[in-house]
Design an enzyme around this catalytic site. Sequence first.
Site, PDB file in Angstrom:
ATOM      1  CG  ASP A  46      -1.693  -1.300   1.363  1.00  0.00           C
ATOM      2  OD1 ASP A  46      -2.036  -1.905   0.333  1.00  0.00           O
ATOM      3  OD2 ASP A  46      -1.938  -1.727   2.507  1.00  0.00           O
ATOM      4  CG  ASN A 188     -15.780  -7.396  -1.405  1.00  0.00           C
ATOM      5  OD1 ASN A 188     -15.945  -7.925  -2.511  1.00  0.00           O
ATOM      6  ND2 ASN A 188     -15.859  -8.066  -0.266  1.00  0.00           N
ATOM      7  CD  GLU A 225      -8.610  -2.504  -2.145  1.00  0.00           C
ATOM      8  OE1 GLU A 225      -9.451  -2.701  -1.245  1.00  0.00           O
ATOM      9  OE2 GLU A 225      -7.596  -3.231  -2.294  1.00  0.00           O
ATOM     10  CG  HIS A 289      -2.738   0.634  -1.977  1.00  0.00           C
ATOM     11  ND1 HIS A 289      -3.757   0.330  -1.104  1.00  0.00           N
ATOM     12  CD2 HIS A 289      -2.362   1.904  -1.676  1.00  0.00           C
ATOM     13  CE1 HIS A 289      -3.977   1.365  -0.300  1.00  0.00           C
ATOM     14  NE2 HIS A 289      -3.141   2.336  -0.644  1.00  0.00           N
ATOM     15  NE  ARG A 322       0.021  -6.987   0.292  1.00  0.00           N
ATOM     16  CZ  ARG A 322      -1.067  -6.396   0.764  1.00  0.00           C
ATOM     17  NH1 ARG A 322      -1.984  -5.942  -0.065  1.00  0.00           N
ATOM     18  NH2 ARG A 322      -1.242  -6.249   2.063  1.00  0.00           N
ATOM     19  CG  HIS A 364      12.435  -6.509 -27.657  1.00  0.00           C
ATOM     20  ND1 HIS A 364      11.839  -7.710 -27.363  1.00  0.00           N
ATOM     21  CD2 HIS A 364      12.207  -5.712 -26.568  1.00  0.00           C
ATOM     22  CE1 HIS A 364      11.282  -7.659 -26.167  1.00  0.00           C
ATOM     23  NE2 HIS A 364      11.478  -6.461 -25.665  1.00  0.00           N
TER      24      HIS A 364
END
Length: 475
Positions: A46, A188, A225, A289, A322, A364
């Site tokens: 995030d 959600n 989100e 994010h 992440r 390329h």
Amino acid sequence: MNFTLSRRSFIASSAALSAAPMMARAKVADAPVAGPQNPIVKQRADAQVFRHDDGYYYLTGSVPEYDRLVLRRSRTIAGLTTATEAVLWRHEKTGPLSGFIWAPELHQINGQWIMYFAAGPSGGGEDVFRIRTYAVVCDGPDPMTGKWSLLGQFQTPWDSFNLDSTSFVHKGQRYFAWAQREPGIETNSNLYIAKLESPLKLAGKATRLTVPTLDWEIRGYKVAEAPAILHRNGRLFMTYSASATDARYCLGMLTADENADLLDPKSWTKSPQPVFTTCKETSVFGPGHNSFTVDEKGRDILVYHGRDYEAIQGDPLFNPDRHTRVQRLYYAADGTPDFGVPVGNGPLPERFASAADAKLLLAHDGTRLIAGNPALAQTQFRQTPGRAGPQSVMLSPILMPDHYLVAGKDGAVTLEPDSKSADFALRSQFVRLTDARLGTVRFAAIAAPGKAIGVANGQIRLVRSRDAAARWRAD
């Protein structure tokens, strides 16, 4: 693997290097590799990076433990990798802020440093996902050394799941954008925007900007989100993240005219396809994010997180890998952002346009080198240290990281996989020469003294180093 080059190789290498002073105002690059290297910070999801007017870059993000708010800063983007990280605030022992701490964002509002974040209670079960938005405030001008305390809960339109808040100023008005689950809509989270009256209070009614309905927005979960705003070329671009947080995670984008009413949902147009997705060729999975910043030269930079492997053991939410990543953001002819693909680990790639014709880029098509302007990712090449001494470099396309440019005895320049041979180690070595007066670079072939990579009759070939056809503008 180290290579021992033959005596002939060293003679060729020396010839190429000694030729450098003979070129008009050219010099050998001081350092083959400089600047940020991806990932710039591991295990920070995030990601938010921005350059403040104090000259510092600030970085914050979610930590794998989801238990604290952190911040680091540096005078350069590259310096964020090793910058000292301060802990600004930790989750509480009990109550609504004792569980997960997600997605912090730092903003300066009315002279105060404010960090927004999402938090929920501990205790397990569904209750831990009773996520709401809160803010902490710093008591002084320096966010790294000041004392941070809880300011309170942000007042959203409904008492429902919400997170990923951001704030921006447009035409003198401060806005607030966030993600929330709206009662009566079976998703959600959707994206919302409103004017901001104070750090914890909206100035008026919220506008729903988008609901996830497209196939790439509803993979695993129905998600919109993490809004992020970029104002360029007469338009506002709002990127957002969609779908589950595994390899399906991706970026979508809304676009509005800079003079439009930002609170009118009709002012915003959704891109029908995601603008940034997993790329197996570069081994970056689930990019999302994001935030935007500029580099030390003022060029736009995309900041995001992504994993460098696809298969995740267990719940993706609890996977720590992440990592925060950055890369150049380019623009299409119509002024819209061209995100390309996640560029992968290592030094940031560059693009090289012929100084004689800016429409002819080193590019390329598969294993074939071409001079043209195809998709962005086909024109991005990574420069890494070479094997023929500290001033040699190797060039590799980001979509084929196991292939390198090599010089042929017949003057051809080709893409070849590393054969681990001394011959390959020689032919894949180039010396980067810069001409500050012309703002160009050349790549002199160590295997072919007096020759450099250039454009001849519309093809990528070795040409005489002194010729204009050997000059490139790096971007």
